[in-house]
Write an enzyme that holds these catalytic residues in place. Structure first.
Site, PDB file in Angstrom:
ATOM      1  N   ARG A 195      51.139  33.913  38.794  1.00  0.00           N
ATOM      2  CA  ARG A 195      49.697  34.182  38.824  1.00  0.00           C
ATOM      3  C   ARG A 195      49.128  34.173  40.245  1.00  0.00           C
ATOM      4  O   ARG A 195      48.006  34.598  40.470  1.00  0.00           O
ATOM      5  CB  ARG A 195      48.935  33.236  37.890  1.00  0.00           C
ATOM      6  CG  ARG A 195      48.893  31.796  38.293  1.00  0.00           C
ATOM      7  CD  ARG A 195      48.502  30.942  37.116  1.00  0.00           C
ATOM      8  NE  ARG A 195      47.241  31.342  36.501  1.00  0.00           N
ATOM      9  CZ  ARG A 195      46.044  31.117  37.017  1.00  0.00           C
ATOM     10  NH1 ARG A 195      45.925  30.481  38.161  1.00  0.00           N
ATOM     11  NH2 ARG A 195      44.959  31.512  36.396  1.00  0.00           N
ATOM     12  N   ASP A 242      40.350  28.272  41.568  1.00  0.00           N
ATOM     13  CA  ASP A 242      41.070  27.433  40.606  1.00  0.00           C
ATOM     14  C   ASP A 242      41.201  26.013  41.136  1.00  0.00           C
ATOM     15  O   ASP A 242      41.203  25.791  42.355  1.00  0.00           O
ATOM     16  CB  ASP A 242      42.505  27.963  40.413  1.00  0.00           C
ATOM     17  CG  ASP A 242      42.599  28.960  39.273  1.00  0.00           C
ATOM     18  OD1 ASP A 242      41.625  29.114  38.529  1.00  0.00           O
ATOM     19  OD2 ASP A 242      43.675  29.571  39.147  1.00  0.00           O
TER      20      ASP A 242
END
Ligand code: SAM
Length: 251
Positions: free
Chosen positions: A153, A168
């Site tokens: 990712r 994140d």
């Protein structure tokens, strides 16, 4: 990026690699994931891959020969590819380690089972040893999947929104702020008003403060290394943070 996974249980990888983000990353040609059965590299009629430990004791140990043979066959002449042994004794897998691994074009992941692998694999074949946490799993397969997911990712083009990993948790050394979606009021619980205000500067400030507050409450140790502005420090001080040494004593 190419992942080569060596395992005695290739069937464990069907499912997790065939859904959602990992599936799309493979379809787009950003990653290729190759699962190799260590047993295919064992010799002899019974293709034995494990044996009793020298010195006695319970459990079985994975033999070195099939693992060396598998890695050598898979890599051929290719040099400088990290050969990672999954192990509860390895260095801890973190966001920083995921970033570091994402810079390579290829990774080999060796999944142990039973009591683990013959020590000569660690000493003379593996170039890295990684643990996904301070607990013992039955095998390295789930750990390999965790690493593949977290690394994939981070690769450009994998997530629809290129900035998605930017905020994140851990990306800036902080836990991420809370998220809300519709409805604006659910069972009487309203979404914080600032998020509905359309004021982007106020939303950004609120999110930053929530991330700081959350990190202070849940993982004050992370503040030691987080990239903090003067404004962040002032905000944290108002919440009672006394600076790096205070979080050290909290942990
Ligand atoms: N006897 C070993 C020890 O105490 O260190 C544990 C062996 S464990 C049951 C079998 C395999 O699971 C290991 O060889 C490793 O590949 C994998 N494994 C277990 N816990 C892990 C962890 N926290 N991170 C990564 N791999 C793990």
């Amino acid at each position: 990026m190419r992942f080569d996974v060596l395992t005695l249980f290739p069937g464990m990888f069907t499912g997790p690699l065939e859904e959602s983000i990992l599936k799309r990353a493979q379809e787009r040609g950003i990653v290729s994931i190759h699962i190799h059965n260590i047993r295919d590299y064992a010799t002899g009629r019974h293709r034995i891959t494990d044996d009793a430990p020298y010195g006695g004791g319970g459990g079985m140990v994975m033999k070195p020969e099939p693992i060396f043979a598998a890695v050598e066959a898979i890599l051929g002449d290719e040099k400088n590819v990290p050969i990672i042994l999954l192990s509860p004794q390895g260095r801890l897998f973190t966001h920083e380690v995921a970033k570091e691994l994402s810079r390579h074009h290829r990774l080999v992941l060796i999944c142990g089972r039973y009591e683990g692998v013959d020590e000569r694999v660690r000493e003379h074949l593996a170039t890295d040893e990684i643990s996904i946490g301070d607990y013992v799993l039955s095998g390295g397969e789930l750990a390999a999947m965790v690493i593949i997911d977290a690394v994939t990712r981070l690769l450009p083009g994998v997530l629809g929104d290129p900035g998605a990993t930017f905020e994140d948790s851990y990306a800036w050394g902080l836990l991420e702020y809370p998220h809300y979606t519709r409805p604006a009021v659910f069972r009487g619980w309203a979404v914080p008003e600032v998020l509905l205000s359309g004021n982007h500067a106020a939303i950004a400030r609120w999110r930053r403060e929530q991330a700081l507050k959350r990190t202070l409450e849940r993982r004050p140790d992370l503040l030691e290394k987080a990239r903090l502005t003067e404004e962040d420090r002032a905000f944290l001080a108002r919440l009672g943070w006394k600076g790096p040494s205070s979080s050290r004593s909290d942990t």
